[in-house]
Design an enzyme around this catalytic site. Structure first.
Site, PDB file in Angstrom:
ATOM      1  N   HIS A 107      14.237 127.885 -24.505  1.00 57.36           N
ATOM      2  CA  HIS A 107      13.603 127.314 -22.829  1.00 57.36           C
ATOM      3  C   HIS A 107      12.536 127.563 -22.824  1.00 57.36           C
ATOM      4  CE1 HIS A 107      13.377 126.823 -19.007  1.00 57.36           C
ATOM      5  NE2 HIS A 107      13.466 127.999 -18.561  1.00 57.36           N
ATOM      6  N   TYR A 124       9.645 125.067 -12.907  1.00 59.77           N
ATOM      7  CA  TYR A 124       9.567 126.414 -11.696  1.00 59.77           C
ATOM      8  C   TYR A 124       8.912 126.581 -11.352  1.00 59.77           C
ATOM      9  CZ  TYR A 124      12.877 128.680 -15.435  1.00 59.77           C
ATOM     10  OH  TYR A 124      13.109 129.651 -15.995  1.00 59.77           O
ATOM     11  N   ASP A 173      48.457 113.770 -11.057  1.00 64.38           N
ATOM     12  CA  ASP A 173      49.455 113.839 -10.567  1.00 64.38           C
ATOM     13  C   ASP A 173      49.960 112.092 -12.094  1.00 64.38           C
ATOM     14  OD1 ASP A 173      47.124 111.512 -10.119  1.00 64.38           O
ATOM     15  OD2 ASP A 173      47.858 110.153  -9.016  1.00 64.38           O
TER      16      ASP A 173
END
Length: 862
Positions: free
Chosen positions: A229, A282, A567
């Protein structure tokens, strides 16, 4: 499961990055003091992902679990300091939108923040510029500000936690390279390094992108892909000069961003972390410079088996050479958003390695194949302390206090564990980090991977497939488009219209009025056999299974605290043979771990011990749900057996033949209509479909998809585990207390439920209907209600967030949207008025008495 007493548990943690250090701190705080952390590099910055991490901590996301991990990380690191320097800088976070789609998504994200209890506020472009003066606000639609997010100083946080853990007895050993994992009788016994062997009762791999290397030594698959990155820092900017004084916090050439800054005054940033997700970017401050991270480049996979050691690496193992050509488009996008960068340039950069999984989530849990060997992998700094807390709870108490099924090691199917699959999906996870992802959106490759025997017929009918667990799942069929003509349906916005078709409404109506075939093959099927099968299942589940062969029972898997792990539907097909309808691979793992153990090696997915055999039969079988008021008319002529209600009652099962096909027929219905689940072997599946299709022509049979299925099940009030209920909820809160039979004797979770009832539940899973027949919500939206606490309400006209939606779909039979939501008991009474926030709009809704459709069960029991 037997556990070593705390006073004598020897734990070896492999990796002293942020996860390993956090875990040592959490374990020693719980009394497990014989903890050794082994690290191949030097401390406190050994050269893994932690050493170069920019330290961004954003809490809000679609996963409640990941948000809680991040929130704990904020709280914990916010309480730590070293030499007077804080380990967390709460500068906040700011996401900006430069497209209408992103602006809409930020409204959705604001709703997620409200659902999970994170402070957040939508801002105008002008307000965004006030927070980040360098922004070109003319490019913005707006932004989303989260005041409590911020920058973790990861290396400093490691130092703080190392000191605390060492004060309790832990030891951290640097420059110890792990070369092997010792084991005996299926259990880990020690860790071998180049500087000696360390005996262990528990070994935790917190090795980051080296996780697959450690896993290979242990014989345990670690499904993660290391990827590079890009991160770059600018030259000093005059616009920042003096803002974050004193200076001295610029990242060093080693790329140790957070570590280098941790040694400064702690004033390296004052503005919120800025995310420009429309361009996969960013930004964060480094005193008088700006750091830029990019996900916009091509995926750059890294082979962890070939990475150099710390001493051999030019900078550090996790810091690879910067590829300027990959960053060039991102630089231009950065200048477009922050024009001041036009007078600057990239001063330095690197390609930092970190981990991605096929679904972008961490990999946590204990290996079943090698007991005592734990994984805490694919964890970013953002979630590090929260993950460490959960794993420490799991190791010491037997379970985390929050639901972690999305991160469980055994959530992946065998078909999802191939190196090729991990590479394809891991790379796609990287690409999608900042994408606007719809909750139904599937990855495109590799597909199709798993298909039912009915797949060719589904293609012929124009099935629109989505994916789950690697399976191709029809959501509707274009062949049914004529049935949708003339239907009056509410309009849909762009978000709710994605992965939806009005055909779903037609298929739901056809199921209610006629008969439809549903492909239920992707639902997991287990077989439990042997002389001890009944006793084992009685101990593991909450309902009473001691019934005659031919009985089917709805029951629950609980953990020791009474939380709902899953369940199940359990069919007793013979005195010592049961077929179990389960939810995930974690259910199989849970049963195998608890199966009677003779002390031998851990069991595989097909294992027998103590008179009980548990095996997964999903891939070798298939299932069609035949449902609707004409279901009996379709099925009865195909068999010599009596399928009348008197002879074949609800929740009963039998073996029979339909035409030439041997089937196990179960009188069950998840859509609230008469019908059967019909199981056969995979080789006979296509013949079963064709037999039913041909016999159904005279009755107008259709194939129907999961979109209609979900609508029908919500109208009937049927829960979906993992969405509506998890380990964080007990049966009485979730409205499934009828599946608990304490009088049957001891079972897992029984003691924890003593004294609990629906009347004592402080919160409830509640049925809501939207007041406006044309309104729609989709799930995970916050629910607002008035509160008696006027200070908390603050004059809010719609009240305050008191819960969140779990599942939602338009109920075509009742003519309005149905939403299930967790609410405090005081707000859960039928008739209570609430509001659901959907993309910023408060939509009126009312708590309803459930089930909404056929409350007397007359249609199912015909």
């Amino acid at each position: 499961m037997s556990r070593t007493p705390a006073n004598s548990s020897r734990v070896v943690v492999i990796g002293a990055g942020i996860v390993g250090c956090s875990l040592a701190d959490e374990l020693t705080a719980r009394g497990w003091t014989e903890v050794t952390v082994l690290e191949q590099g030097p401390l406190p910055a050994p050269g893994g992902s932690t050493s170069h991490a920019p330290g961004l901590v954003f809490q809000t996301g679609p996963s409640k679990t990941m948000t809680e991990f991040a929130a704990y990380t904020v709280r914990k690191f916010g309480s730590l300091e070293v030499d007077g320097l804080p380990c967390f800088n709460p500068v906040g976070g700011l996401e900006v939108a430069t497209t209408e789609a992103r602006w809409a998504d930020l409204h959705r994200k604001a709703g997620l923040a409200a659902s999970w209890g994170v402070r957040g506020e939508l801002l105008t472009p002008q307000q965004c510029k006030q927070l980040w003066p360098l922004l070109d606000e003319t490019k913005l639609y707006g932004g989303f500000h989260t005041a409590d997010d911020g920058l973790a100083r990861a290396v400093l946080a490691c130092r703080a936690q190392i000191a605390r853990a060492e004060s309790r007895g832990a030891r951290f050993l640097e420059r110890h390279t792990v070369t092997g994992i010792e084991r005996e009788d299926g259990r880990v016994t020690g860790v071998v390094t180049d500087r000696g062997t360390f005996p262990a009762d528990h070994v935790v791999s917190a090795a980051g992108f080296w996780g697959p290397v450690i896993g290979a030594m242990a014989g345990v698959d670690v499904p993660l892909l290391p990827l590079a990155h890009q991160y770059a820092t600018t030259e000093p900017l005059p616009e920042l000069d003096g803002v974050n004084a004193p200076h001295g916090g610029t990242p060093c050439s080693s790329g140790v961003a957070s570590g280098g800054e941790a040694e400064s005054s702690g004033k390296e940033a004052s503005k919120p972390i800025l995310r420009f997700q429309d361009r996969d970017l960013y930004f964060r401050e480094h005193t008088d410079r700006i750091g830029i991270g990019s996900y916009a480049h091509r995926p750059m996979p890294v082979d962890p088996f070939t990475l150099p050691s710390f001493d051999e690496a030019p900078v550090m193992p996790s810091s690879l050479p910067f590829t300027e050509e990959d960053f060039a488009p991102s630089w231009q996008d950065s200048v477009g958003l922050l024009p001041a960068l036009g007078a600057s340039r990239v001063s330095e950069g690197f390609n930092g390695v970190f981990s991605f999984t096929p679904d972008g989530m961490p990999v946590l849990g204990e290996s079943r194949e090698l007991r005592g060997f734990w994984l805490a992998e694919a964890v970013w700094v953002t979630h590090s302390a929260g993950v460490a807390k959960a794993v420490a709870e799991w190791m010491t108490d037997g379970r985390p206090t929050i639901d972690i099924h999305e991160c469980d090691l055994y959530r992946f199917e065998d078909a999802q564990r191939s190196p090729a699959y991990i590479a394809d999906r891991g790379a796609q996870s990287f690409i999608e980090v900042y994408d606007v992802i719809h909750p139904l959106q599937p990855m495109e490759q590799p597909r199709p991977l798993r298909t039912s025997p009915f797949y060719p017929r589904q293609q012929e009918l124009g099935a629109y497939f989505l994916e789950g667990g690697g399976w191709e799942r029809p959501h509707w069929y274009e062949a049914n488009a004529p049935l949708a003509e003339g239907l009056r349906l509410p309009g849909r916005d762009a978000w709710s219209a994605r992965y939806w078709s009005p055909i779903a409404a037609a298929e739901a109506r056809a199921t209610r009025e006629g008969v439809a075939l549903y492909d239920m093959t992707p639902l997991r099927r287990l077989e439990v056999t042997g002389p001890g099968a009944l006793a084992f299942l009685q101990r593991m589940t909450s309902n009473n299974l001691a019934k005659k062969p031919g009985a089917v029972t709805y029951t629950l898997l609980l953990d020791e605290t009474g939380g709902i792990r899953s369940d199940l539907t359990v069919a007793r097909l013979a005195p010592d043979r049961f077929q179990v309808g389960a939810n995930s691979g974690s259910d199989l793992d849970w049963l195998l771990r608890h199966a009677p153990d003779d002390g031998g090696p851990s069991r595989s997915s097909e294992a027998e011990s103590g008179g009980v055999q548990v095996r997964d039969i999903t891939s070798g079988t298939c299932c069609i749900g035949v449902w609707g008021p004409l279901a009996r008319d379709l099925v009865q002529p195909l068999t010599h057996d009596d399928f009348s209600h008197q002879a074949f009652g609800y929740f009963k099962a039998r073996h029979t033949y339909l035409g030439h096909v041997p089937v196990t027929a179960m009188r069950l219905s998840y859509v609230g209509e008469l019908g059967w689940e019909l199981y056969t072997t995979a080789d006979m599946g296509l013949r079963l479909w064709d037999t039913l299709w041909e016999a159904g022509r005279e009755h107008g049979v259709i194939a129907a998809g999961r979109s209609a299925f979900n609508s029908l099940r919500l109208e009937k009030g049927y829960r979906a585990w993992g969405h509506d209920m998890t380990t964080e909820h007990n049966p009485y809160e979730a409205g499934v207390g009828f599946a608990v039979r304490p009088a049957k004797g001891d079972f897992v979770g029984r003691d924890a439920l003593e004294g609990h009832s629906e009347e004592t539940a402080a919160r409830r899973l509640s049925c809501l209907t939207l007041d406006d027949p044309d309104a729609i919500v989709l799930g995970k939206e916050p629910v607002f209600a008035p509160t008696l606490d006027s200070a908390r309400a603050g004059g809010a006209p719609f009240g305050v967030p008191v819960g969140y939606v779990t599942s939602a779909a338009y109920g075509y039979s009742i003519g309005r949207c149905v939403a299930y939501a967790w609410l405090p008991a005081a707000a859960a009474a039928p008739g209570t008025a609430v509001h659901i926030e959907y993309f910023g709009e408060k939509i009126p809704a009312t708590v309803a008495q459930e089930p909404l459709f056929d409350p007397q069960m007359e249609r199912i029991r015909r």
